[in-house]
Write an enzyme that holds these catalytic residues in place. Sequence first.
Site, short mmCIF file in Angstrom:
data_model
loop_
_atom_site.label_atom_id
_atom_site.label_comp_id
_atom_site.label_asym_id
_atom_site.label_seq_id
_atom_site.Cartn_x
_atom_site.Cartn_y
_atom_site.Cartn_z
N HIS A 142 0.92 -1.20 -0.09
CA HIS A 142 0.01 -0.19 0.17
C HIS A 142 0.97 1.19 -0.01
O HIS A 142 0.68 2.12 -0.84
CB HIS A 142 -0.89 0.04 1.11
CG HIS A 142 -1.53 1.26 1.51
ND1 HIS A 142 -2.97 1.33 1.17
CD2 HIS A 142 -1.11 2.51 1.84
CE1 HIS A 142 -3.48 2.37 1.43
NE2 HIS A 142 -2.35 3.31 1.97
N GLU A 143 1.75 1.34 0.87
CA GLU A 143 2.65 2.55 0.95
C GLU A 143 3.55 2.88 -0.07
O GLU A 143 3.65 4.09 -0.68
CB GLU A 143 3.37 2.39 2.43
CG GLU A 143 2.61 2.34 3.63
CD GLU A 143 1.55 3.50 3.73
OE1 GLU A 143 1.82 4.60 3.17
OE2 GLU A 143 0.57 3.52 4.41
N HIS A 178 1.71 4.49 -3.07
CA HIS A 178 1.57 5.80 -2.95
C HIS A 178 2.76 6.58 -3.88
O HIS A 178 2.57 7.59 -4.36
CB HIS A 178 1.57 6.33 -1.64
CG HIS A 178 0.51 6.33 -0.90
ND1 HIS A 178 -0.80 6.95 -1.35
CD2 HIS A 178 0.06 5.83 0.38
CE1 HIS A 178 -1.81 6.55 -0.51
NE2 HIS A 178 -1.40 5.72 0.44
N GLU A 201 -6.17 6.84 -2.16
CA GLU A 201 -6.05 5.61 -1.23
C GLU A 201 -6.60 4.18 -1.76
O GLU A 201 -6.01 3.23 -1.50
CB GLU A 201 -6.89 6.26 0.07
CG GLU A 201 -6.29 6.77 0.99
CD GLU A 201 -4.93 6.21 1.69
OE1 GLU A 201 -5.21 5.13 2.06
OE2 GLU A 201 -3.94 6.72 1.68
N HIS A 256 -9.34 8.16 3.38
CA HIS A 256 -9.22 6.61 3.88
C HIS A 256 -10.68 6.18 3.85
O HIS A 256 -10.99 4.88 3.66
CB HIS A 256 -8.64 6.22 5.10
CG HIS A 256 -7.21 6.79 5.21
ND1 HIS A 256 -6.76 8.01 5.70
CD2 HIS A 256 -6.18 6.05 5.19
CE1 HIS A 256 -5.36 8.17 5.72
NE2 HIS A 256 -4.98 6.82 5.11
#
Length: 536
Positions: free
Chosen positions: A354-355, A358, A378, A438
């Site tokens: 996920h990170e 980004h 997100e 989120h």
Amino acid sequence: MISASPQRRRIATASALAAASALVATGLQIAQPGSAVAAPSPRDKAIATAEANVRAHAEAFGFGAGQDLAVKDVVIDPDGTQHIRFDRTFRGLPVVGGDLVVHQSKNGDFRDLSRARARTVAVKKTTPGVSPQHTANQALKKTDKVKDATSRPKLIVWAVDGTPRLAWQTTVMGTGTHGEPVGKIIVTDAANGKQIASYDAQHQARGKGHSEYTGDISIDTTKRSDGKYALKDPKRGTVTKDAKNVDADSLKHPSAGKLLTDRDNEWGDGKKFSTNRATAGVDAHANTAWTWDYFQKTFGRKGIRNDGKAATVFVHVGDKWDNAQWSDECFCMLTGDGDGNRDAEQVDLDTMGHEMTHGVTSATAGLVYEGESGGLNEATSDIFGTMVEWYANNRYDKPDYLFSDQSTPPWLRRMDKPSLDGSSADYWKSGLGDLDVHNSSGVGNHFFYLASEGSGRKTIKGVKYDSPTKDGSTVKGIGNQKVAKIWYRALTVYMTSTTNYKGARKATLKAAGDLYGKTSREYKTVNAAWKAVNVR
């Protein structure tokens, strides 16, 4: 430098208020007798042709006097079709929300365009009515709980909402109560100082539970001249370091932290809440490698920026910081130790995926981290964090549609019915962009699940799901690999910084048409899944 407050706040301002107009220098190559001049690469040719196409179709692009282009990304399809992404400047000032994509044939013939919301980006004045010092001080007042804060205003043209205006984009960086990185971007009208927008500078997943590790796995390390092994991936270049629980403010450069090393190349002890500093490093190192491999083997993407450059990963950041973040500033991942009670280090597989996603989003569409575009940002990270989990197929962290289920009992977010977390949206509605990003991401996550697996009750790899639709329709899925490919193409080719959910529908339908044809089952399923979440 202006210092203020007992928290040692610092304000960094530019030496000049107004940016000078950009000067474009043209280089002339003169070959010596008998020497050869290297021919431009296909990428350089595509960029030059795309710039010419923008100028030839200036009215369609909203391109005019005082503007310049800065290439951001180039995608060339197998058939030679080219998609060149540009950021814009106006009189030397960066335009936020002015990005565009040129779509052209193999031979450079103009075919189509994708453009952020603003059509024109010109402003009447480029001299601010509010000083940078005043702007910086006001921004600091709005983030008074941040320690050791720095405030850096930058003069820009803000066009995210479609109305270009001269603005100050002020980035406030500092540390929170647990030593975690805290960043806020505050956009104010440069004429009167009124706030236009405010959003997080870093992107994060909010952990709540304890992390399970990825078991006994092989990791790629490097043997040093002193005989020790280091958590430095020789294949991908990723370096994993121990932050030694310092605040994130001390980790702004890859040279910070301490490289994790070991004498026998056997790392960690596999225990939860381990006192062995390398245990979290094993998970971070392995999960970063899986993320890298997923993007490379699935999409041919070489790293986050597609330039082969690897990120630095810092574990043990701050004091009982229960979170993880990607930072563009240091091109690094930062993970905390958890809350010391229920939650261990935030290095589970889908969180790491996920990170790092980004970073991919930042390097491509650059979805602004507020409103509906922030929700899509997100959702994109949730989608590809989930796909990394399916790619790895690890027996300890089994693939599912429950985001961060290993670090949060029983999960942080889920895709089949996002509202089960008590805050996220299942369907699009007016005002969705006012939710926390989120939570507004739920619409994108729900679309992804429906398009992948379909609606209704089912059990997948031992997990029970029950996904509803807004209109009561029945959606039959086409599998998450196809939907991920569609989303990736939409992200890298058609989405722009201000894309909203209706724009995402348009972008994914274009992508589905490109990949599978407009009469295909895949195209029809994408259309049906968007309708099912009330995006039309």
